[in-house]
Write a protein that holds these residues in place. Structure first.
Motif, short mmCIF file in Angstrom:
data_model
loop_
_atom_site.label_atom_id
_atom_site.label_comp_id
_atom_site.label_asym_id
_atom_site.label_seq_id
_atom_site.Cartn_x
_atom_site.Cartn_y
_atom_site.Cartn_z
N HIS A 1 2.82 4.77 2.63
CA HIS A 1 3.65 4.92 1.45
C HIS A 1 4.89 5.71 1.83
O HIS A 1 5.00 6.89 1.55
CB HIS A 1 2.88 5.65 0.34
CG HIS A 1 2.09 4.75 -0.51
ND1 HIS A 1 2.68 3.90 -1.42
CD2 HIS A 1 0.76 4.57 -0.62
CE1 HIS A 1 1.74 3.24 -2.05
NE2 HIS A 1 0.56 3.62 -1.58
N SER A 74 2.78 -4.56 0.54
CA SER A 74 2.04 -4.18 1.74
C SER A 74 2.45 -5.10 2.88
O SER A 74 2.59 -6.31 2.69
CB SER A 74 0.53 -4.29 1.51
OG SER A 74 0.12 -3.44 0.47
N ASP A 89 2.84 0.42 3.35
CA ASP A 89 2.95 0.21 1.91
C ASP A 89 4.30 0.72 1.43
O ASP A 89 4.74 1.80 1.85
CB ASP A 89 1.85 0.97 1.15
CG ASP A 89 0.59 0.18 0.99
OD1 ASP A 89 0.62 -1.07 1.11
OD2 ASP A 89 -0.46 0.79 0.73
#
Length: 91
Positions: A1, A74, A89
């Motif tokens: 992330h 993703s 991600d």
């Protein structure tokens, strides 16, 4: 992330975090169907939505009791043995 300020260098760290999201942080999380999927060489790009209610305060996501949703892209890079060698991600 990347846009949420955390990442992992080992698969076991990622797996433990995914388990924590499923069992502790967002136990009611629902993953939506793929909105887009593209395969380019050894990379797979998958876009989807997920929703859930935070069970705990989670920095970069929200506070306990807060309903959250996220559009997520993703990116999986596949190795020669068809295993995922990189997982990214964005969302």
């Amino acid at each position: 992330h990347y846009n949420r300020g955390f990442g992992f260098s080992r698969a076991d760290e990622l797996i433990e975090t995914l388990k924590a999201f499923a069992n502790e942080y967002l136990p009611d999380r629902q993953l939506g169907p793929a909105l887009r999927v593209a395969v380019v060489g050894n990379r797979v790009y998958r876009e989807q939505m997920w929703t859930g209610t935070l069970a705990v305060d989670l920095p970069a996501f929200g506070s306990a009791g807060e309903a959250v949703s996220q559009r997520l892209c993703s990116v999986f890079t596949m190795g020669a043995d068809a295993r995922i060698v990189e997982y990214l991600d964005y969302g």
